[in-house]
Scaffold this active site. Structure first.
Site, PDB file in Angstrom:
ATOM      1  N   LYS A 120      29.792 -45.390 -38.785  1.00 52.51           N
ATOM      2  CA  LYS A 120      30.556 -46.357 -38.718  1.00 52.51           C
ATOM      3  C   LYS A 120      31.064 -46.882 -39.766  1.00 52.51           C
ATOM      4  CE  LYS A 120      33.242 -47.425 -35.059  1.00 52.51           C
ATOM      5  NZ  LYS A 120      33.534 -46.555 -33.440  1.00 52.51           N
TER       6      LYS A 120
ATOM      7  N   ASP B 201      39.189 -46.259 -34.671  1.00 53.09           N
ATOM      8  CA  ASP B 201      38.294 -46.656 -34.278  1.00 53.09           C
ATOM      9  C   ASP B 201      40.190 -47.899 -33.803  1.00 53.09           C
ATOM     10  OD1 ASP B 201      36.120 -47.564 -32.319  1.00 53.09           O
ATOM     11  OD2 ASP B 201      36.882 -49.116 -33.967  1.00 53.09           O
TER      12      ASP B 201
END
Ligand code: NDP
Length: 454
Positions: free
Chosen positions: A137, A177
Site C-alpha cells: 500500500k 484508493d
C-alpha cells in the site's frame, strides 16, 4: 526491539495477549496498525494453536513485519509559485505469493500507521482472491481537494520521480484508493513511462486506451454487491426490495449503489465527509449519475437539489431504518455507538465496502447480535481482483470484453465466499471474519514455510 522473544503460552488467549503486547511495543504510536493486526490475529491465533507448524515457523510474527517501508519527500510547485512539500510512502508488506499489490491513497490523514494497516490487510485480501498477488500500500499526506488540475499533475509527477525506482510489473504494482482515481493514475503512469522508457503494466486502474481493464472502475462496488448477494443467498435471503444504507459517495459507494439498484434493492442514503443524503423513495439511476458528475468536479453532496432528497449536515446514515448497511467511505466510520444505532434501526447485515470501516468494538457488538457481517478483506476484494486481471491482460497484450471481466469478477467473489464458508463454518453458523482471515492466511503461511527462514 527485536522479535527473538517467543510467546510461551498454554492457551490461545495467552499467546494472543503476548503477541499483541510485543507488536505494540515494536510499533509505538500506530493505532490503526495495532487495530488491524489485533482483528486478524483474534481469528488466526486459535487456528495456529491447532496447527503448531505455524507457531514453530513464527509465521504471524514474520507476517506482521513489512518486507520494507519507503518514505520520501515530494516537492511540487502550486499555482501561485509556492514550493510545497509532502511526504510519500510505499509499504511493501509481503510478496510471498506474488508482486506487491495495493492502492495509493492521497489524503491529509495518510501516515505510516494508516498505510501499514492497509498493507497488512491487503496481504490477506489478495490471497483470498486466489490470484498471484502479494500485499502492499502507499500514498501521501497530500490533499487533492481544492487543487487545480495542473497542481494535481505536478504532484503526481513529482511523487513518481521517487516511487518509480521501487516498483515494476513483477515487483510492485500500485493502483488507486482514496483521492487517487483514473486522472492521478494517468499522470503517474505517464511519468513512469517517461522515466523508464518502457510501456509495462506497472500501475493498474489505467485508462482503457492505454492498457486499462474494462470493469476496473466498477469492480470494488460491484464485487461488494456480488459478495453480499452470495452471503444472503447462503442464508436464504436476497437483495430484492431490501432497504440498504450506503455511506460514501466515491468510487466504491457509487458502483455499489449502481449494482444494488440493478439487483432490485432500495438504496436510501449516500454520504461524504461533510454530511449525508437521505432519499426515502430510493436513489434512482438519474440521481446517481448527478452524484457521480458532482463528485468528479470535487463538489459536496449538499449541492444536490433533486426533489425527494434530504441533506443532513455532519450526519451519517446509520440511524435510518433499513435491512442492510454498506459502509463505503473510510476506516472507523462505525464505532460501538453506531453499531448499536444500526441494530436498533433493524439492520440485519453489514457488508464492508471501505477498509476497516468498523471498529473492533463495533464488530464484537454485531457478533453478539448475530448480524451477518461481510468483512472488508472479503467483501471489497473485487477491486484488487480486477486489477490483477488487468495485469494478466497487460502480460498477454490483450483487452478482454466487459462481459468476460464481469463474469470473472462474479466467479472470484463466489469463490471468496466459499473460502469464507470453508474456514468459517461453526456448527450451523458461518463466521465470515474467521473464514476470511484464516482463508487468506493459510495460502500465504504455507508458501512462507516452503521458502524456509530468511
Ligand atoms: P474515494 O476517494 O473515491 O471516496 C471516498 C468517499 O468517502 C468520499 O465520498 C469521501 O467524501 C468519503 N469520506 C472520506 N473520508 C471520510 C470521513 N472521514 N467521513 C465521512 N466520509 C468520508 O475513495 P474510494 O471510494 O476509492 O475508497 C473508499 C474506501 O474503500 C476506502 O476505505 C478505500 O481504502 C476502500 N477501497 C477502495 C478500493 C478501490 O478500488 N477504490 C478497493 C478496496 C477498498 P468526500 O467526497 O467529501 O471526500
Amino acid at each position: 526491539m527485536d522479535q527473538t522473544f517467543k510467546c510461551y503460552a498454554d492457551t490461545p488467549e495467552e499467546y494472543y495477549d503476548c503477541f499483541i503486547r510485543g507488536l505494540k511495543e515494536r510499533n509505538p504510536g500506530e493505532p490503526e496498525f495495532h487495530q488491524a493486526v489485533a482483528e486478524v490475529s483474534k481469528s488466526i491465533v486459535p487456528y495456529i494453536f491447532d496447527n503448531p507448524k505455524y507457531i514453530k515457523g513464527q509465521v504471524l510474527e514474520r507476517l506482521s513485519e513489512p518486507d520494507r517501508l519507503v518514505s520520501f519527500r515530494v516537492c511540487w510547485e502550486d499555482d501561485e509559485g509556492n514550493i510545497r512539500t509532502n511526504r510519500g510512502f510505499r509499504v511493501q508488506f509481503n510478496n510471498t505469493i506474488g508482486p506487491y499489490k495495493g492502492g495509493l491513497r492521497f489524503h491529509p490523514s495518510v501516515n505510516q500507521s494508516v498505510l501499514k494497516f492497509l498493507g497488512f490487510e491487503q496481504i490477506f485480501k489478495n490471497s483470498l482472491t486466489g490470484l498471484p498477488i502479494g500485499g502492499g500500500k502507499g500514498g501521501a499526506n497530500f490533499d487533492p481537494k481544492g487543487k487545480s488540475d495542473a497542481e494535481i499533475m505536478r504532484f503526481c509527477q513529482s511523487f513518481m520521480i521517487e516511487l518509480y525506482r521501487h516498483i515494476g510489473e513483477d515487483v510492485d504494482v500500485p493502483a488507486g484508493d482514496i483521492g487517487v482515481g483514473a486522472r492521478e493514475i494517468s499522470y503517474m503512469f505517464g511519468m513512469y513511462k517517461r522515466i523508464t522508457n518502457r510501456f509495462t503494466g506497472t500501475l493498474t486502474g489505467k485508462g482503457i486506451e492505454y492498457g486499462g481493464s474494462l470493469i476496473r472502475e466498477e469492480a470494488t462496488g460491484y464485487g461488494l454487491t456480488y459478495f453480499a448477494e452470495n452471503v444472503l443467498n447462503h442464508h436464504s435471503e436476497g437483495l430484492k426490495d431490501k432497504v440498504c444504507l450506503v455511506s460514501g459517495a466515491g468510487n466504491v459507494a457509487q458502483f455499489a449503489v449502481e449494482k444494488l439498484i440493478e439487483k432490485g434493492a432500495k438504496v436510501v442514503s449516500m454520504s461524504d465527509s461533510k454530511g449525508m443524503l437521505h432519499v426515502k423513495e430510493g436513489i434512482g439511476l438519474e440521481l446517481l449519475q448527478e452524484i457521480k458528475d458532482l463528485k468528479k468536479k470535487g463538489k459536496r453532496l449538499h449541492e444536490i437539489q433533486a426533489t425527494g432528497c434530504e441533506y443532513h449536515e455532519g450526519k451519517d446514515p446509520w440511524g435510518i431504518e433499513a435491512d442492510y448497511a454498506f459502509p463505503s467511505a473510510t476506516q472507523n466510520e462505525i464505532d460501538l455507538d453506531d453499531a448499536k444505532t444500526l441494530i436498533s434501526s433493524g439492520v440485519k447485515g453489514v457488508f464492508e465496502g471501505a477498509n476497516m470501516p468498523s471498529t473492533n468494538e463495533a464488530i464484537n457488538y454485531f457478533n453478539k447480535h448475530n448480524t451477518l457481517f461481510g468483512p472488508a478483506k472479503a467483501a471489497n476484494a473485487g477491486g484488487v481482483a480486477v486489477s490483477s486481471l488487468e495485469m494478466s491482460q497487460n502480460n498477454i497484450g490483450l483487452s478482454w470484453e466487459r462481459e468476460k471481466v464481469d463474469n470473472e469478477l462474479q466467479s472470484i467473489m463466489k469463490d471468496i465466499h466459499q473460502t469464507c464458508v470453508k474456514y468459517g463454518q461453526k456448527k450451523e453458523k458461518v463466521c465470515y471474519i474467521t473464514g476470511a482471515n484464516v482463508g487468506g492466511f493459510v495460502k500465504v503461511a504455507d508458501a512462507m514455510l516452503s521458502f524456509g527462514i530468511y
